[in-house]
Design an enzyme around this catalytic site. Structure first.
Site, PDB file in Angstrom:
ATOM      1  N   GLN A 188       0.777  -1.293  -0.115  1.00 26.09           N
ATOM      2  CA  GLN A 188       0.251  -0.067   0.022  1.00 26.09           C
ATOM      3  C   GLN A 188       0.693   1.234  -0.260  1.00 26.09           C
ATOM      4  O   GLN A 188       1.553   1.418   0.632  1.00 26.09           O
ATOM      5  CB  GLN A 188      -0.582   0.265   1.601  1.00 26.09           C
ATOM      6  CG  GLN A 188      -2.162   1.402   1.621  1.00 26.09           C
ATOM      7  CD  GLN A 188      -2.185   1.190   2.226  1.00 26.09           C
ATOM      8  OE1 GLN A 188      -1.411   0.722   3.545  1.00 26.09           O
ATOM      9  NE2 GLN A 188      -2.737   2.297   3.272  1.00 26.09           N
ATOM     10  N   SER A 231       1.061   6.875   2.078  1.00 22.83           N
ATOM     11  CA  SER A 231       1.830   8.134   3.163  1.00 22.83           C
ATOM     12  C   SER A 231       3.343   8.540   2.423  1.00 22.83           C
ATOM     13  O   SER A 231       4.081   7.944   1.684  1.00 22.83           O
ATOM     14  CB  SER A 231       2.907   6.944   4.373  1.00 22.83           C
ATOM     15  OG  SER A 231       1.555   6.741   5.085  1.00 22.83           O
ATOM     16  N   SER A 248       5.201  -1.231   3.888  1.00 18.60           N
ATOM     17  CA  SER A 248       4.922  -2.345   4.517  1.00 18.60           C
ATOM     18  C   SER A 248       5.732  -3.256   3.493  1.00 18.60           C
ATOM     19  O   SER A 248       4.121  -3.049   2.568  1.00 18.60           O
ATOM     20  CB  SER A 248       4.626  -3.102   5.422  1.00 18.60           C
ATOM     21  OG  SER A 248       3.850  -1.520   6.227  1.00 18.60           O
ATOM     22  N   GLU A 259      -9.099  -1.364   6.559  1.00 14.58           N
ATOM     23  CA  GLU A 259      -7.607  -1.218   7.535  1.00 14.58           C
ATOM     24  C   GLU A 259      -8.647  -1.807   9.034  1.00 14.58           C
ATOM     25  O   GLU A 259      -8.415  -2.130   9.515  1.00 14.58           O
ATOM     26  CB  GLU A 259      -7.148   0.067   7.429  1.00 14.58           C
ATOM     27  CG  GLU A 259      -6.298  -0.694   8.493  1.00 14.58           C
ATOM     28  CD  GLU A 259      -4.655   0.530   7.740  1.00 14.58           C
ATOM     29  OE1 GLU A 259      -5.483   1.848   7.686  1.00 14.58           O
ATOM     30  OE2 GLU A 259      -3.529   0.118   8.541  1.00 14.58           O
ATOM     31  N   SER A 275      -1.479   7.069  13.998  1.00 14.54           N
ATOM     32  CA  SER A 275      -0.278   7.350  14.704  1.00 14.54           C
ATOM     33  C   SER A 275      -1.531   8.074  15.994  1.00 14.54           C
ATOM     34  O   SER A 275      -2.553   8.061  16.430  1.00 14.54           O
ATOM     35  CB  SER A 275       0.669   8.866  14.752  1.00 14.54           C
ATOM     36  OG  SER A 275      -0.471   9.176  15.235  1.00 14.54           O
ATOM     37  N   GLU A 306      -2.193  10.698  18.290  1.00 11.50           N
ATOM     38  CA  GLU A 306      -2.598  11.404  18.304  1.00 11.50           C
ATOM     39  C   GLU A 306      -3.791  11.325  16.733  1.00 11.50           C
ATOM     40  O   GLU A 306      -4.928  12.259  17.465  1.00 11.50           O
ATOM     41  CB  GLU A 306      -1.822  12.250  17.602  1.00 11.50           C
ATOM     42  CG  GLU A 306      -1.219  12.629  18.934  1.00 11.50           C
ATOM     43  CD  GLU A 306       0.126  11.795  19.219  1.00 11.50           C
ATOM     44  OE1 GLU A 306       0.932  10.990  18.022  1.00 11.50           O
ATOM     45  OE2 GLU A 306       0.960  12.418  19.732  1.00 11.50           O
TER      46      GLU A 306
END
Lengths: 418, 364
Positions: A134, A137, A169, A252, A382, A384
């Site tokens: 994927q 990012s 990944s 996901e 993350s 956050e």
């Protein structure tokens, strides 16, 4: 409240067990745990073993239980899928390196792909012949994913891709990827994105592993230099890439619960083993009140997470969409695993600093978790980001004031400056 | 697998929520806390009319014949509004003790009266959950002597179930000769907690002398699980109030909820509380259906909810700024109830030690 299988579920479970008994070795509950889930060994042999196991499952109809039969699935229920995972966990099986393909890319292709795309990509994905990664990012677009700048330009029947992705990944063993790109810098941020399936062996794709603090290198940087993607491999409409990305990210969330290979009972066994053989003030740690209370605390926190995961699975099995629980679980599990690891190391004293399977206690499990979890707190959003999800969707707290809405992407200061 | 409320339980949840939200206003709590009886006739008779006081009592004894999860649904709602109502002692712990140890005569005598709301029961399990020096009750020759500490729901009670040692249960009538009751001024006062001194008080054995360790344990487990449900409700309301306030209160010309520092504080509270719900459900389920896990889960859920609720009490108060600690805002009633519930029937550390022993944590 009923925690028992229905008669149908029980019959299915028995069938699954029968097949697994015939095709894999059951894990002996007394054997000292290994930490396969954190292993960073993903060399060719590991990939081949994983592919062989996936193909075997596919032949028997277990590869993708919830997928329609026309793509090689079983047309089964989510509950059946959960039962298979629960049972498979009790056997020695190769590392599962197909999560992104099966859990995220496949469902996205099913939701947004043309009949030709589905026929072309889904069967080999399901069998594990082609492993998927994927590509979302970017160095400057992490939590702010929609700020991505990998450029897609139309050229006849092709698109030409230039830019860089990161934290990908498994890119080093993947043959296919899903990638979201910016095809229109004049459109507002979320409107100028287009989503493709990309051949990772195409010319101009450069995969560079990122070595992590564990010593492994599971993530990668991926550079795209004039990479050509045929328009036939575009998923959904030009400019609709954000909606397609949301489909991927929603799936996901559905893969919740898979992170419980080290559930409360396993953790407790590992701690028990450890506390029998380590000492505090000259007596076995297992007899020290503070040690016992701390482990009981960690156990009950983990138990709450496991039960919550079961509650979500139960709700999914009844056809309800998962809420923000996956954000809750991800947020809690990161911090909790770090506490577990730190306490496990603490009990070992100096020996707790040894790293690797030759470590004196628990094959180095706690140390491996200690080094592996920091990545888990970032990957997939993350802490956050999870807090924002919980605050905004669960508690109805407003989003941050946004300066990037409704204006052309190129005019957003941070993007234009690049 | 079906991990959630049944349709009947959803209806029960809705009706009890509707009742507490309309019948337990903050102004009334303010008055009741000053009285410190942990009881209000109007609230109690309302609960009786809803038919929930006998939630754990079989229909043959005039009860509703529902299950333990239903009982926690009710307790959670009472916690949500910090209701002064002796439900924990009367409707959860007392029926558990009587059903586990009582004779048919005793069941017939007490259970219908509990169901109808005519009999309120205080529970004193001093020696089981944290005895202190000079405390403890002894029983012989039909008389009870000693001191029972922290008797739950004792101020308004018509009768008491007391543990004499860890394996004997006795009934003592309120106002019996030789019985001295002292109300304890606790940090909370939405519950009427008392100390009883017994000087040759006439007492009735429930079950056999020395033979009721299991019934005592079952009563403690029931109380701990219900306290966890109460904490869940109390904390849930605090979190809601934190979010409501943060979305209204403005500083720097913005609602304070929009500041990430505060937004994430709220998110953390929600993230910590959410998993508690499944745990309370499962612990409640175990009380009735999975005997092997009942005590362990009661320990875990009580300690876990206590540990999660305490920072929610603190952070919600913090979110309210100076208003958080004023009487005007009334938030302190929730803050205080959490403070008491955390301690009753064993503080987290003490309860965890029990859990560790239960899980076989001894040197090999």
């Amino acid at each position: 409240m009923d925690f028992n299988d229905t008669p149908e579920e029980a019959a299915f479970r028995a069938e699954v067990r029968g097949w697994l008994d015939a095709n894999a070795t059951r894990i002996d509950p007394n054997e000292t745990g290994s930490y396969e889930m954190f292993s960073e060994n993903d060399g060719d042999d590991v990939v081949k073993q994983a592919q062989a196991w996936q193909a075997k499952k596919a032949d028997a109809g277990w590869a993708c239980i919830t997928w329609p039969k026309e793509y090689g699935g079983r047309g089964g229920t989510i509950m059946e899928n959960i039962i298979f995972s629960q049972e498979e966990r009790n056997y020695h099986t190769p590392q599962n390196i197909f999560g992104i393909g099966l859990g995220m890319a496949g469902p996205t292709v099913m939701a947004h792909g043309t009949p030709e795309q589905k026929a072309k990509y889904l069967p080999s994905l399901l069998r594990g012949e082609r492993i998927w990664c994927q590509l979302f990012s970017e160095p400057a677009a992490g939590s702010d994913l929609a700020g991505l700048t990998t450029r897609a330009e139309r050229d006849g029947d092709d698109w030409i891709i230039n830019g860089q992705k990161v934290w990908t990944s498994g890119a080093h063993y993947s043959k296919t990827g899903i990638i979201v790109t910016r095809s229109d810098f004049n459109a507002p941020k979320h409107k100028g994105l287009t989503y493709f399936i990309v051949d990772m062996e195409a010319e101009g794709v450069d995969v560079r592993p990122i070595k992590q603090m564990t010593g492994g290198a599971n993530f990668n940087e991926v550079f795209f230099t004039n990479v050509r993607i045929p328009d036939a491999d575009r998923l959904d409409e030009v400019g609709n890439g954000w909606a397609v990305s949301i489909t991927t990210l929603m799936n996901e969330r559905m893969s919740i619960g898979s992170g419980f290979a080290l559930g409360p009972d396993r953790i407790f066994e590992e701690f028990n083993r450890l506390a029998q053989n380590t000492y505090v003030d000259g007596i076995p740690a297992v007899e020290n009140h503070a040690v016992r209370a701390k482990i009981a605390e960690l156990y009950s926190r983990m138990k709450a997470m496991e039960l919550t995961s079961n509650r979500v699975l139960s709700s999914i099995s009844q056809g309800k969409a998962p809420g923000t629980e996956s954000a809750v679980i991800k947020l809690a599990m990161g911090a909790l695993n770090q506490e577990i690891a730190a306490f496990g190391m603490e009990l070992q004293g100096n020996l707790g600093t040894e790293h690797g399977p030759q470590s004196v206690f628990n094959n180095g499990l706690f140390q491996e978790v200690y080094l592996g979890i920091p990545a888990m707190r970032i990957a997939g959003g993350s802490d956050e980001v999870q807090r924002n999800v919980i605050a905004e969707r669960e508690l109805g707290i407003p989003q941050e004031t946004r300066v990037d809405k409704g204006i052309p992407f190129k005019d957003i200061p941070s993007a234009a400056s690049r | 697998m079906e991990f959630g409320y049944s349709e009947e339980q959803k209806m029960l949840d809705e009706s009890i929520r509707r009742f507490v939200n309309s019948e337990v206003p903050l102004d009334r709590i303010r008055e009741l806390v000053l009285e410190g009886t942990g009881y209000d006739e109007k609230i109690w008779s309302g609960l009786a009319e809803l038919g929930v006081l006998g939630v754990l009592i079989p229909e043959e004894f005039g009860g509703a014949g529902m299950g333990f999860l239903d009982a926690t649904i009710i307790q959670e709602s009472l916690g949500y509004v910090v209701a002064p109502a002796p439900f924990l002692g009367t409707s959860i712990m007392a029926p558990t003790a009587i059903l586990a140890a009582g004779s048919d005569d005793q069941k017939n005598k007490w259970l219908p009266e509990i169901s109808s709301g005519n009999l309120k029961v205080g529970l004193g399990l001093t020696e089981v959950t944290g005895a202190r020096e000079n405390a403890g009750v002894s029983f012989s020759g039909g008389k009870a002597n000693g001191k029972a500490m922290f008797v739950i729901d004792g101020e308004c009670a018509d009768g008491y179930i007391l543990a004499a040692g860890k394996d004997t249960l006795v009934w003592v009538a309120a106002g019996a000769a030789g019985l001295t009751k002292t109300r304890l001024n606790t940090v909370d006062n939405t519950r009427g907690v008392v100390e009883l001194v017994l000087d040759g008080v006439e007492a009735e054995l429930i079950g056999t002398q020395g033979g009721e360790a299991a019934a005592v344990q079952k009563t403690v487990d029931a109380g701990r699980t219900a306290l966890a449900a109460d904490l869940l409700g109390t904390s849930q309301r605090m979190l809601e109030r934190a979010v409501e306030y943060a979305k209204e209160r403005k500083q720097f010309n913005r609602v304070i909820a929009s500041f990430q520092g505060l937004k994430h504080t709220c998110a953390d509270m929600a993230a910590n509380l959410e998993p508690c719900r499944a745990m309370v459900w499962y612990a409640a389920h175990c009380q009735q259906e999975i005997a092997d896990e009942a005590t362990l889960l009661a320990c875990q859920v009580k300690s876990h909810l206590s540990e999660v609720s305490t920072p929610i009490a603190n952070d919600t108060t913090l979110v309210h700024g100076g208003m958080g600690f004023t009487d005007l805002m009334g938030l302190h009633f929730w803050f205080k109830r959490i403070g008491l519930s955390r301690q009753l029937l064993g503080s987290p550390e003490a309860v965890r030690e029990e859990a560790a022993v239960l899980q076989g944590w001894v040197a090999a």
